[in-house]
Design an enzyme around this catalytic site. Structure first.
Site, PDB file in Angstrom:
ATOM      1  CG  ASN A   1      -4.163 -11.220 -35.539  1.00 58.27           C
ATOM      2  OD1 ASN A   1      -3.478 -12.117 -35.717  1.00 58.27           O
ATOM      3  ND2 ASN A   1      -5.446 -11.310 -34.972  1.00 58.27           N
TER       4      ASN A   1
ATOM      5  CD  GLU B   1      -7.257 -10.282 -30.952  1.00 61.16           C
ATOM      6  OE1 GLU B   1      -7.483 -10.679 -29.809  1.00 61.16           O
ATOM      7  OE2 GLU B   1      -7.828 -10.498 -31.951  1.00 61.16           O
TER       8      GLU B   1
ATOM      9  CD  GLU C   1      -4.475  -7.604 -43.054  1.00 55.21           C
ATOM     10  OE1 GLU C   1      -4.277  -7.576 -41.987  1.00 55.21           O
ATOM     11  OE2 GLU C   1      -5.623  -7.880 -43.648  1.00 55.21           O
TER      12      GLU C   1
HETATM   13  N1  THU Z   1      -7.579  -8.745 -38.206  1.00 59.69           N
HETATM   14  C1  THU Z   1      -6.336  -8.826 -38.948  1.00 59.69           C
HETATM   15  O1  THU Z   1      -5.020  -9.072 -38.722  1.00 59.69           O
HETATM   16  N2  THU Z   1      -6.395  -8.399 -40.639  1.00 59.69           N
HETATM   17  C2  THU Z   1      -7.633  -7.846 -41.031  1.00 59.69           C
HETATM   18  O2  THU Z   1      -7.830  -7.308 -41.993  1.00 59.69           O
HETATM   19  C3  THU Z   1      -8.931  -8.107 -40.393  1.00 59.69           C
HETATM   20  C4  THU Z   1      -8.833  -8.452 -38.823  1.00 59.69           C
HETATM   21  C5  THU Z   1      -7.435  -9.293 -36.893  1.00 59.69           C
HETATM   22  C6  THU Z   1      -7.886  -7.991 -36.068  1.00 59.69           C
HETATM   23  C7  THU Z   1      -8.252  -8.808 -34.560  1.00 59.69           C
HETATM   24  O3  THU Z   1      -6.986  -9.079 -34.002  1.00 59.69           O
HETATM   25  C8  THU Z   1      -8.884 -10.110 -35.293  1.00 59.69           C
HETATM   26  O4  THU Z   1      -8.296 -10.231 -36.677  1.00 59.69           O
HETATM   27  C9  THU Z   1     -10.342 -10.100 -35.364  1.00 59.69           C
HETATM   28  O5  THU Z   1     -10.860  -9.058 -35.903  1.00 59.69           O
END
Ligand code: THU
Length: 138
Positions: free
Chosen positions: A47, A49, A60
């Site tokens: 992820n 941000e 994903e």
């Molecule tokens: N997140 C993911 O990377 N994949 C998901 O399917 C659910 C959420 C991340 C997004 C954000 O950086 C953190 O988790 C909290 O929501």
């Protein structure tokens, strides 16, 4: 010939390794993903941000976009790992946006491997996103 359990575990290990690169200074929630292409290549993602919050990209989708941008459009399986606690019950499941993006490129029988390398939970994309809206609906 690699059996399914070994394959799923090694895909989850790749997801776990990718998780170390998570850029999540706002949530502190770290996620890694590993997507196995039909070519045999594995595409990882984490992820990423953003201070603006909404531009955040999930692990994903990072993996899917890396793969598609390198010419791979068909996939065998995806592993996703992350979570606030190290328990399979609190393990990260793909968000709705990621399920929709996966449904664009993966058929409903595609295994989605959740949990940790030591405790896998295998679902299918169809279980996670029944009655998906896809190109067939257009
Ligand atoms: N997140 C993911 O990377 N994949 C998901 O399917 C659910 C959420 C991340 C997004 C954000 O950086 C953190 O988790 C909290 O929501």
């Amino acid at each position: 010939m690699t059996d399914k359990a070994t394959l799923y575990k090694s895909l989850m290990e790749a997801a776990s390794a990718a998780r170390q690169y998570a850029y999540s200074p706002y949530s502190g929630y770290r996620v890694g993903a590993a997507l196995l292409g039909k070519s045999g290549k594995v595409y990882t993602g984490c992820n990423v941000e953003n201070a603006g919050y909404s531009p955040t990209n999930c692990a994903e989708r990072t993996a899917v976009f890396k793969a598609v941008s390198e010419g791979e459009r068909e996939f065998f399986a995806i592993a996703v790992t992350g979570g606030a606690r190290d328990s399979v019950d609190s393990a990260c499941t793909p968000c709705g946006v990621c399920r929709q993006v996966l449904a664009e490129f993966c058929d409903p029988a595609t295994p989605v491997i959740l949990g940790t390398p030591d405790h896998l939970r295998v679902l299918t994309l169809g279980e996670l996103l029944p009655f998906a809206f896809t190109s067939g609906n257009l």
